[in-house]
Design a protein around this motif. Structure first.
Motif, PDB file in Angstrom:
ATOM      1  N   MET A   1     -28.049 -19.758   3.551  1.00 26.30           N
ATOM      2  CA  MET A   1     -28.210 -20.321   4.896  1.00 26.30           C
ATOM      3  C   MET A   1     -29.218 -19.504   5.707  1.00 26.30           C
ATOM      4  O   MET A   1     -30.035 -20.086   6.434  1.00 26.30           O
ATOM      5  CB  MET A   1     -26.860 -20.406   5.611  1.00 26.30           C
ATOM      6  CG  MET A   1     -25.857 -21.342   4.959  1.00 26.30           C
ATOM      7  SD  MET A   1     -26.412 -23.046   4.802  1.00 26.30           S
ATOM      8  CE  MET A   1     -26.364 -23.560   6.518  1.00 26.30           C
ATOM      9  N   LEU A   2     -29.191 -18.186   5.599  1.00 24.33           N
ATOM     10  CA  LEU A   2     -30.169 -17.355   6.305  1.00 24.33           C
ATOM     11  C   LEU A   2     -31.593 -17.747   5.917  1.00 24.33           C
ATOM     12  O   LEU A   2     -32.475 -17.864   6.778  1.00 24.33           O
ATOM     13  CB  LEU A   2     -29.944 -15.865   6.003  1.00 24.33           C
ATOM     14  CG  LEU A   2     -28.736 -15.196   6.638  1.00 24.33           C
ATOM     15  CD1 LEU A   2     -28.576 -13.781   6.101  1.00 24.33           C
ATOM     16  CD2 LEU A   2     -28.837 -15.191   8.154  1.00 24.33           C
ATOM     17  N   VAL A   3     -31.820 -17.924   4.623  1.00 27.42           N
ATOM     18  CA  VAL A   3     -33.157 -18.300   4.147  1.00 27.42           C
ATOM     19  C   VAL A   3     -33.561 -19.653   4.727  1.00 27.42           C
ATOM     20  O   VAL A   3     -34.687 -19.825   5.208  1.00 27.42           O
ATOM     21  CB  VAL A   3     -33.205 -18.316   2.597  1.00 27.42           C
ATOM     22  CG1 VAL A   3     -34.478 -18.978   2.086  1.00 27.42           C
ATOM     23  CG2 VAL A   3     -33.089 -16.910   2.052  1.00 27.42           C
TER      24      VAL A   3
ATOM     25  N   VAL B   1     -35.780 -25.170  -4.479  1.00 28.21           N
ATOM     26  CA  VAL B   1     -34.742 -24.278  -5.015  1.00 28.21           C
ATOM     27  C   VAL B   1     -35.383 -23.000  -5.548  1.00 28.21           C
ATOM     28  O   VAL B   1     -34.879 -21.896  -5.322  1.00 28.21           O
ATOM     29  CB  VAL B   1     -33.917 -24.996  -6.111  1.00 28.21           C
ATOM     30  CG1 VAL B   1     -32.994 -24.019  -6.818  1.00 28.21           C
ATOM     31  CG2 VAL B   1     -33.126 -26.145  -5.512  1.00 28.21           C
ATOM     32  N   LYS B   2     -36.506 -23.151  -6.217  1.00 25.40           N
ATOM     33  CA  LYS B   2     -37.202 -21.982  -6.778  1.00 25.40           C
ATOM     34  C   LYS B   2     -37.574 -20.978  -5.679  1.00 25.40           C
ATOM     35  O   LYS B   2     -37.434 -19.770  -5.861  1.00 25.40           O
ATOM     36  CB  LYS B   2     -38.452 -22.434  -7.533  1.00 25.40           C
ATOM     37  CG  LYS B   2     -39.193 -21.313  -8.203  1.00 25.40           C
ATOM     38  CD  LYS B   2     -40.386 -21.822  -8.987  1.00 25.40           C
ATOM     39  CE  LYS B   2     -41.101 -20.647  -9.630  1.00 25.40           C
ATOM     40  NZ  LYS B   2     -42.250 -21.071 -10.409  1.00 25.40           N
ATOM     41  N   GLY B   3     -38.025 -21.474  -4.520  1.00 26.78           N
ATOM     42  CA  GLY B   3     -38.394 -20.599  -3.410  1.00 26.78           C
ATOM     43  C   GLY B   3     -37.195 -19.847  -2.847  1.00 26.78           C
ATOM     44  O   GLY B   3     -37.290 -18.672  -2.489  1.00 26.78           O
ATOM     45  N   ILE B   4     -36.060 -20.532  -2.771  1.00 30.79           N
ATOM     46  CA  ILE B   4     -34.827 -19.875  -2.305  1.00 30.79           C
ATOM     47  C   ILE B   4     -34.441 -18.782  -3.303  1.00 30.79           C
ATOM     48  O   ILE B   4     -34.119 -17.655  -2.919  1.00 30.79           O
ATOM     49  CB  ILE B   4     -33.685 -20.895  -2.138  1.00 30.79           C
ATOM     50  CG1 ILE B   4     -34.034 -21.921  -1.059  1.00 30.79           C
ATOM     51  CG2 ILE B   4     -32.363 -20.179  -1.806  1.00 30.79           C
ATOM     52  CD1 ILE B   4     -33.084 -23.107  -1.005  1.00 30.79           C
ATOM     53  N   GLY B   5     -34.485 -19.125  -4.579  1.00 31.09           N
ATOM     54  CA  GLY B   5     -34.136 -18.157  -5.624  1.00 31.09           C
ATOM     55  C   GLY B   5     -35.027 -16.930  -5.593  1.00 31.09           C
ATOM     56  O   GLY B   5     -34.547 -15.807  -5.757  1.00 31.09           O
TER      57      GLY B   5
END
Length: 163
Positions: free
Chosen positions: A53-55, A64-68
């Motif tokens: 959530m912070l991201v 999803v890749k960017g969050i990871g």
């Protein structure tokens, strides 16, 4: 033929659990997780969900890749977190029209509203540490430097040096 060597008293000291930086970091992480568990209870989030959530609060819609990449999590770990956040109504996942393999994640209105409830969490965590803001900033910076240095180490080089 293996030659036995006498351990230097300093070597013995290096093998004490209390002298291991990895254990100190592990113990601090477990303690932080416990404090976060209490602070996040009212939000209904786990610590890893909070990080997602912070991201998203900071960057908006992301693949999803960017969050990871930002969280240093692989998709196998991240996918179940995102599924639970989606089931809670905080995020939506969508396949990219341009690339079917890519999934983007965005906040729902409930996810955006949750940000307001989360504003007090960092202050409660900071207070729980007993450190002032300057000390917390210094610690955070030193940990960033440590992580960057360790990211630059080839694990095979470490294994070869120990052999």
């Amino acid at each position: 033929m293996r030659v036995s060597r006498t351990l230097d008293p300093m070597d013995e000291d290096f093998l004490r659990l209390d002298n291991q930086i990895c254990f100190s970091l592990h113990a601090a992480t477990r303690a932080f997780n416990g404090v976060y568990r209490g602070a996040l209870k009212e939000l209904g989030l786990t610590y890893p969900q909070y990080l997602v959530m912070l991201v998203l609060w900071e960057h908006g819609e992301l693949p999803v890749k960017g969050i990871g990449e930002r969280l240093r999590l692989d998709s196998g770990t991240l996918s179940p977190l995102l599924k639970r956040l989606e089931a809670a109504g905080y995020v939506e996942r969508r396949r990219s029209a341009e690339d079917e393999r890519s999934v983007t994640v965005r906040l729902t209105s409930d996810g955006t509203a949750l940000r307001e409830k989360a504003l007090g969490v960092p202050r409660r965590i900071a207070a729980a540490t007993g450190l002032d803001l300057a000390e917390l900033g210094e610690l955070r910076e030193r940990l960033h430097v440590l992580a960057a240095r360790l990211d630059g180490v080839d694990p095979d080089d470490v294994a070869a040096a120990c052999g």
